[in-house]
Design an enzyme around this catalytic site. Structure first.
Site, PDB file in Angstrom:
ATOM      1  N   GLY A 243       0.784  -1.232   0.000  1.00  0.00           N
ATOM      2  CA  GLY A 243       0.000   0.000   0.000  1.00  0.00           C
ATOM      3  C   GLY A 243       0.811   1.274   0.000  1.00  0.00           C
ATOM      4  N   PRO A 281       4.984  -5.088  -0.740  1.00  0.00           N
ATOM      5  CG  PRO A 281       7.170  -4.397  -1.277  1.00  0.00           C
ATOM      6  CD  PRO A 281       6.401  -5.352  -0.392  1.00  0.00           C
ATOM      7  NE  ARG A 283      -0.710   1.862  -6.100  1.00  0.00           N
ATOM      8  CZ  ARG A 283      -1.737   1.776  -6.933  1.00  0.00           C
ATOM      9  NH1 ARG A 283      -1.660   2.295  -8.132  1.00  0.00           N
ATOM     10  NH2 ARG A 283      -2.861   1.182  -6.552  1.00  0.00           N
ATOM     11  NE  ARG A 319      -3.577   2.574 -11.223  1.00  0.00           N
ATOM     12  CZ  ARG A 319      -3.365   3.851 -10.974  1.00  0.00           C
ATOM     13  NH1 ARG A 319      -2.918   4.649 -11.915  1.00  0.00           N
ATOM     14  NH2 ARG A 319      -3.592   4.333  -9.775  1.00  0.00           N
ATOM     15  CE1 TYR A 323      -9.362   0.913  -8.670  1.00  0.00           C
ATOM     16  CE2 TYR A 323      -7.224   1.196  -9.689  1.00  0.00           C
ATOM     17  CZ  TYR A 323      -8.141   0.392  -9.046  1.00  0.00           C
ATOM     18  OH  TYR A 323      -7.813  -0.893  -8.784  1.00  0.00           O
ATOM     19  CB  CYS A 350     -17.365   1.317 -28.279  1.00  0.00           C
ATOM     20  SG  CYS A 350     -16.737   1.142 -29.934  1.00  0.00           S
ATOM     21  CD  GLU A 351     -17.820   0.854 -22.389  1.00  0.00           C
ATOM     22  OE1 GLU A 351     -18.491   1.624 -21.663  1.00  0.00           O
ATOM     23  OE2 GLU A 351     -18.194  -0.282 -22.719  1.00  0.00           O
ATOM     24  CE1 TYR A 379      -2.462  -4.031  -8.240  1.00  0.00           C
ATOM     25  CE2 TYR A 379      -1.257  -2.027  -7.708  1.00  0.00           C
ATOM     26  CZ  TYR A 379      -1.686  -3.281  -7.362  1.00  0.00           C
ATOM     27  OH  TYR A 379      -1.351  -3.811  -6.151  1.00  0.00           O
TER      28      TYR A 379
HETATM   29  C1  LIG Z   1      -2.787  -5.682  -3.492  1.00  0.00           C
HETATM   30  C2  LIG Z   1      -2.149  -6.183  -2.255  1.00  0.00           C
HETATM   31  C3  LIG Z   1      -0.841  -5.783  -1.925  1.00  0.00           C
HETATM   32  C4  LIG Z   1      -0.056  -4.776  -2.736  1.00  0.00           C
HETATM   33  O1  LIG Z   1      -0.584  -3.497  -2.652  1.00  0.00           O
HETATM   34  P1  LIG Z   1       0.218  -2.257  -3.285  1.00  0.00           P
HETATM   35  O2  LIG Z   1      -0.642  -1.084  -3.042  1.00  0.00           O
HETATM   36  O3  LIG Z   1       0.373  -2.556  -4.723  1.00  0.00           O
HETATM   37  O4  LIG Z   1       1.522  -2.167  -2.569  1.00  0.00           O
HETATM   38  C5  LIG Z   1      -0.269  -6.340  -0.801  1.00  0.00           C
HETATM   39  N1  LIG Z   1      -0.939  -7.232  -0.027  1.00  0.00           N
HETATM   40  C6  LIG Z   1      -2.201  -7.628  -0.308  1.00  0.00           C
HETATM   41  C7  LIG Z   1      -2.879  -8.596   0.579  1.00  0.00           C
HETATM   42  C8  LIG Z   1      -2.835  -7.117  -1.428  1.00  0.00           C
HETATM   43  O5  LIG Z   1      -4.094  -7.500  -1.693  1.00  0.00           O
END
Ligand SMILES: *Cc1c(COP(=O)(O)O)cnc(C)c1O
Length: 430
Positions: A243, A281, A283, A319, A323, A350-351, A379
């Site tokens: 995250g 990690p 992203r 994305r 989002y 076509c969106e 992603y």
């Molecule tokens: C998606 C996910 C991650 C990775 O999240 P990032 O935002 O890409 O770092 C890590 N652990 C779990 C359980 C996830 O579902």
């Protein structure tokens, strides 16, 4: 382009590891994803350095970008992997991953997922419900093996991110409440074939503040204290998920994982030697190490705007449509002209949601010019589809001054692979 790792202009052309991207495009055509593996390895090292004071395993979240050469270099660098399905497990193993460093996460593990994980001898399973614990127990004891479970705590904290990528609040489908974890721990001795090794959480994605981690960690530590006497946990595993936020705009900030490491050391005190930390990690290792290169198909003036219609669409990079995410856009050739035009940059699908940016400032572009959609390493390809029967885009990895076609453009025939049309005698008559 300070936020995009590994890509710079040389002689007015965008390059990666000194390779002009125009060289690559001559062979691959567009749209094409290009990843700098050097940038990914640098991010991995930074991430590890941040947690160097702890017994730490990094398990890269495969779903962010499952390209095989990317997984191979991470496996060679002794990273572990977080897999969300048997398909991701299959990829990680194919890339040479050490199974003992693989964690299987996900809220809906199937019997097949679990069987494959046990057969491979993966290090840990995150368990997100009592039902899942029972299923893992049943399968593991039938196989005569033992699975190590990390119970995923739903810490009920707001990670302050987009609702679609937030996962740690009590009304989300993810994880177990502290009360559920206590009662599972009390029953654990009744579950053959499983051993509870510790606790996990994952708060969501694109988190920029250390505060949600702090709140979740406190909650996790309290829960760990409660269950430790029930389980005789001497060397618990704490898995704080992924995250870690990264910038998608110029001069944007990242979340420094070092702050979280300090917080952990502070909260754990002298116990920190006994704890094994896992981070997952995704992203933050790959987002800024990748771009999607696309060609302008048409420039289309409308009554109050000018559309730049690209050959990449939402099926290639979802994305923005999913989002409302922003991706920087730059021309592949740094323009010598000074005219700035504000374009609505759209794809061919076509969106109406197939829109990458509105009123986006770019030098004046023509049909046939190429642009790069930045920060597309996470992603991006992993969420792509063949919607509108558009073949999957090729992917290129760059390392040590060489480029390698990691995935060819999907041939049209492959769009029909596995499909079974009527053969003549069965064909229904109109
Ligand atoms: C998606 C996910 C991650 C990775 O999240 P990032 O935002 O890409 O770092 C890590 N652990 C779990 C359980 C996830 O579902």
């Amino acid at each position: 382009m300070t936020f995009t790792d590994g890509f710079t202009y040389r002689d007015s052309v965008l390059t990666c590891d000194d390779i002009p991207l125009t060289d690559i495009l001559r062979e691959t055509k567009t749209p094409v994803y290009i990843y700098s593996l050097r940038a990914v390895l640098d991010r991995l090292e930074q991430h590890r350095n941040a947690f160097a004071g702890l017994n730490h395993h990094v398990c890269y979240a495969v779903k962010a970008n499952p390209s095989l050469p990317l997984l191979q270099v991470l496996a060679q660098a002794k990273a572990g992997f977080d897999v969300n399905s048997r398909g991701e497990l299959f990829r990680a193993l194919r890339a040479g991953a050490d199974p003992s460093r693989i964690i299987m996460t996900g809220v809906g593990k199937s019997r097949e997922d679990i069987e494959d994980g046990l057969a491979a001898g993966i290090g840990w399973f995150n368990a997100e419900s009592a039902s899942e614990c029972r299923l893992i127990s049943e399968i593991a004891s039938a196989h005569g093996s033992t699975a190590t479970l990390l119970l995923r705590l739903n810490p009920d904290v707001d990670a302050g991110t987009h609702p679609y990528i937030s996962t740690g609040e009590s009304d989300h489908k993810f994880g177990l409440s502290a009360a559920d974890i206590r009662s599972l721990a009390a029953q654990a001795s009744w579950l053959p074939g499983v051993h509870i090794g510790g606790l996990a959480f994952h708060l969501g994605s694109q988190i920029f503040s250390a505060l949600p981690y702090r709140e979740a960690l406190r909650h996790l530590m309290r829960t760990l204290e409660d269950i430790t006497p029930l389980l005789e946990l001497q060397h618990p595993v704490i898995d704080i998920g992924g995250g870690f936020g990264v910038p998608y705009e110029e001069d944007g900030e990242s979340l420094d994982p070092g702050i979280i490491a300090e917080m952990l050391l502070d909260l754990l005190g002298p116990q920190s030697d006994d704890v094994t930390l896992i981070t997952e990690p995704g992203r933050s290792l790959v987002a800024n190490a990748g771009i999607l290169v696309s060609t302008v198909e048409h420039v289309k003036p409308a009554h109050d705007r000018i559309f730049l219609v690209l050959d990449a669409g939402m099926n290639d990079l979802l994305r923005p449509a999913l989002y409302n995410a922003d991706h920087g856009i730059v021309p592949l050739r740094e323009s010598l002209g000074t005219v700035t035009v504000f374009y609505d940059v759209v794809g061919p699908v076509c969106e109406s949601s197939d829109t990458f940016a509105r009123r986006y400032p770019l030098p004046e572009l023509d049909r046939g010019d190429t642009v790069a959609l930045l920060s597309a390493g996470a992603y991006g390809a992993s969420m792509s589809s063949t919607y509108n029967s558009r073949p999957l885009a090729p992917e290129v990895v760059v390392l040590n001054g060489r480029w390698h076609l990691a995935r060819e453009r999907q041939p049209l025939e492959d769009l029909l692979r596995g499909e079974r049309p009527f053969t003549a005698p069965e064909a229904p008559r109109a």
